[in-house]
Design an enzyme around this catalytic site. Structure first.
Site, PDB file in Angstrom:
ATOM      1  N   SER A 124       0.834  -1.204   0.000  1.00  0.00           N
ATOM      2  CA  SER A 124       0.000   0.000   0.000  1.00  0.00           C
ATOM      3  C   SER A 124       0.869   1.254   0.000  1.00  0.00           C
ATOM      4  CB  SER A 124      -0.856  -0.033   1.262  1.00  0.00           C
ATOM      5  OG  SER A 124      -1.374   1.236   1.533  1.00  0.00           O
ATOM      6  N   TYR A 152      -1.629  -1.249  10.701  1.00  0.00           N
ATOM      7  CA  TYR A 152      -1.907  -1.821   9.378  1.00  0.00           C
ATOM      8  C   TYR A 152      -0.735  -1.517   8.434  1.00  0.00           C
ATOM      9  CZ  TYR A 152      -3.484  -1.230   4.553  1.00  0.00           C
ATOM     10  OH  TYR A 152      -3.544  -1.235   3.188  1.00  0.00           O
ATOM     11  N   LYS A 156       2.285  -3.891   6.467  1.00  0.00           N
ATOM     12  CA  LYS A 156       2.620  -3.847   5.033  1.00  0.00           C
ATOM     13  C   LYS A 156       4.140  -3.670   4.876  1.00  0.00           C
ATOM     14  CE  LYS A 156      -1.459  -4.206   3.122  1.00  0.00           C
ATOM     15  NZ  LYS A 156      -1.797  -5.478   2.499  1.00  0.00           N
TER      16      LYS A 156
HETATM   17  N1  UFG Z   1     -12.830  11.132   3.532  1.00  0.00           N
HETATM   18  C1  UFG Z   1     -13.874  11.953   3.858  1.00  0.00           C
HETATM   19  N2  UFG Z   1     -15.004  11.387   4.392  1.00  0.00           N
HETATM   20  C2  UFG Z   1     -15.118  10.036   4.602  1.00  0.00           C
HETATM   21  C3  UFG Z   1     -14.043   9.206   4.247  1.00  0.00           C
HETATM   22  C4  UFG Z   1     -12.905   9.778   3.726  1.00  0.00           C
HETATM   23  O1  UFG Z   1     -13.804  13.170   3.700  1.00  0.00           O
HETATM   24  O2  UFG Z   1     -16.170   9.603   5.103  1.00  0.00           O
HETATM   25  C5  UFG Z   1     -11.627  11.729   2.917  1.00  0.00           C
HETATM   26  C6  UFG Z   1     -10.350  11.492   3.693  1.00  0.00           C
HETATM   27  O3  UFG Z   1     -10.161  12.489   4.662  1.00  0.00           O
HETATM   28  C7  UFG Z   1      -9.299  11.504   2.581  1.00  0.00           C
HETATM   29  C8  UFG Z   1     -10.033  10.917   1.383  1.00  0.00           C
HETATM   30  O4  UFG Z   1     -11.418  11.068   1.677  1.00  0.00           O
HETATM   31  O5  UFG Z   1      -8.933  12.820   2.270  1.00  0.00           O
HETATM   32  C9  UFG Z   1      -9.756   9.458   1.142  1.00  0.00           C
HETATM   33  O6  UFG Z   1      -9.978   8.714   2.324  1.00  0.00           O
HETATM   34  P1  UFG Z   1     -10.124   7.128   2.326  1.00  0.00           P
HETATM   35  O7  UFG Z   1     -10.455   6.716   3.728  1.00  0.00           O
HETATM   36  O8  UFG Z   1     -11.043   6.685   1.261  1.00  0.00           O
HETATM   37  O9  UFG Z   1      -8.665   6.632   1.917  1.00  0.00           O
HETATM   38  P2  UFG Z   1      -7.234   6.925   2.569  1.00  0.00           P
HETATM   39  O10 UFG Z   1      -6.454   7.679   1.552  1.00  0.00           O
HETATM   40  O11 UFG Z   1      -7.339   7.508   3.903  1.00  0.00           O
HETATM   41  O12 UFG Z   1      -6.665   5.441   2.767  1.00  0.00           O
HETATM   42  C10 UFG Z   1      -6.528   4.536   1.685  1.00  0.00           C
HETATM   43  C11 UFG Z   1      -6.749   3.128   2.171  1.00  0.00           C
HETATM   44  C12 UFG Z   1      -5.635   2.688   3.092  1.00  0.00           C
HETATM   45  C13 UFG Z   1      -4.317   2.927   2.463  1.00  0.00           C
HETATM   46  C14 UFG Z   1      -4.185   4.336   1.977  1.00  0.00           C
HETATM   47  C15 UFG Z   1      -2.901   4.435   1.223  1.00  0.00           C
HETATM   48  O13 UFG Z   1      -7.969   3.008   2.880  1.00  0.00           O
HETATM   49  O14 UFG Z   1      -5.764   1.303   3.333  1.00  0.00           O
HETATM   50  O15 UFG Z   1      -5.271   4.669   1.114  1.00  0.00           O
HETATM   51  O16 UFG Z   1      -2.855   5.432   0.371  1.00  0.00           O
HETATM   52  F1  UFG Z   1      -3.334   2.681   3.359  1.00  0.00           F
END
Ligand code: UFG
Length: 347
Positions: A124, A152, A156
């Site tokens: 990841s 997590y 990785k």
């Molecule tokens: N976000 C919101 N509201 C939500 C969920 C997310 O505004 O309800 C925002 C977050 O703040 C972020 C973006 O949407 O800016 C993406 O968030 P995600 O939770 O969809 O994804 P992340 O980038 O936080 O995490 C993902 C995977 C992880 C991985 C990571 C690596 O979930 O497993 O990418 O890049 F480690």
């Protein structure tokens, strides 16, 4: 090739099985169904029009997993079997370390015993840590800086290190490490997709639930980041493109080197509000949202430089954001996998 797909009933595993089949490879699927359903395998079989050899086995259970290695002829293993929720990993770290590390070691030990030398690991972008500057290249080494923010992500990074050490010790062993950015979307059939238990943590499945009225509105976590509209920017990649990346990466096993590391992403940054707007347009649905405070551990921007995978694997993410949003909605409106099962039981 005949590929053992560990964790093949999950979101990325199931799409990868479909693409492996489409490219003429064959698959043996192992999954303990901890975070997935047997129905996924049935739906994959419907898509590929073939029976998938499936074993409901926990990859930490060496005896049971060995029975698969004994019975099936395997050329390569793809490891998708890890637990994957960032927030949950902070609450139950030992479960994450036990499951993710133990299952990887068990698989590698059995590969040794049964002379299987080719492994692919679903890593990841989280291994780049919190201060990597986007677009990130594979050469950025956050492991040295110890900047990973959750158990997590630590698992990785640890498994990457285990694979790197193994390739140094064993010249026959070939490892491909794929660092995913943000996989979204679903198969065009709507039969498989992301089906998280309970309220989704990730953005796209959350938007899908708002679009279908299952949740009232989206919480946008912060609009004061240093980005064009203040909301977080990520590199969203269609899960089918990601799955095709695995198929493309199989060619590494015919090459000389024995360790390969690739970013799988589009190289494009998309903000939370960009994704909300794209979802609204693609599906003609209003997505209600509220701006709330930042989520702990989030960073402003994370997107990759995918040039290495583009050049060396002759692979490129092709499916656009409209397709990502349309297929996500199609999967969600088909009821998700859980609802399909419930409907079937009622019949
Ligand atoms: N976000 C919101 N509201 C939500 C969920 C997310 O505004 O309800 C925002 C977050 O703040 C972020 C973006 O949407 O800016 C993406 O968030 P995600 O939770 O969809 O994804 P992340 O980038 O936080 O995490 C993902 C995977 C992880 C991985 C990571 C690596 O979930 O497993 O990418 O890049 F480690």
């Amino acid at each position: 090739m005949r590929v053992l797909v560990a964790g093949g009933a999950g979101y990325i595993g199931s799409h990868t099985i479909v693409e492996l089949y489409k490219s003429g490879h064959r698959v043996v699927c192992v999954d303990n169904l901890y975070n997935s359903k047997h129905k996924v395998i049935k739906n994959v079989e419907e898509i590929v029009k073939a029976k998938i050899p499936f074993y409901k086995i926990d990859c930490c259970d060496k005896k049971k997993l060995e029975s698969v290695f004994k019975k099936e002829k395997i050329d390569a293993v793809i490891m998708f079997q890890g637990y994957k929720a960032v927030g949950e990993s902070v609450k139950i770290p030992i479960k994450y370390y036990r499951n993710n590390i133990d299952s990887a070691l068990t698989i590698i030990e059995l590969m040794d015993k049964y002379d299987v030398h080719n492994i692919m690991f679903s890593s990841s972008a989280t291994v780049y840590g919190k201060s990597a500057k986007s677009p990130i290249k594979e050469t950025y080494d956050a492991l040295e800086l110890n900047e990973i923010t959750n158990p997590y992500g630590e698992t990785k990074a640890m498994i990457e290190k285990i694979l790197m050490d193994k390739t140094i010790a064993d010249s026959k062993f070939k490892a491909v490490i794929l660092r995913y950015f943000n996989p979204v979307g679903a198969h065009e059939s709507g039969l498989i997709g992301e089906d998280p238990n309970g309220i989704p943590n990730n953005l796209m499945p959350y938007i899908a639930k708002v679009a279908t009225g299952k949740l009232p509105y989206l919480n946008v976590f912060g609009n004061d980041y240093k980005t064009k509209d203040g909301t977080g920017v990520r590199d969203y990649i269609h899960v089918v493109d990601l799955a095709r990346g695995h198929v493309a990466a199989l060619k590494c096993y015919n090459k000389k080197q024995n360790l390969y590391v690739y970013n799988l992403g589009t190289g494009k940054g998309t903000s939370v509000l960009d994704l909300v707007n794209a979802y609204e347009k693609a599906n003609d649905k209003k997505i209600n949202y509220k701006i709330v405070g930042r989520r702990a551990g989030d960073i402003d921007k994370l997107y990759c430089n995918p040039t290495k995978a583009n050049n060396e694997l002759k692979w490129k993410a092709k499916l656009d954001i409209v397709n990502m949003c349309k297929t996500s909605y199609k999967f969600e409106t088909k009821g998700g996998l859980g609802c399909q099962e419930k409907k079937q039981k009622k019949k």
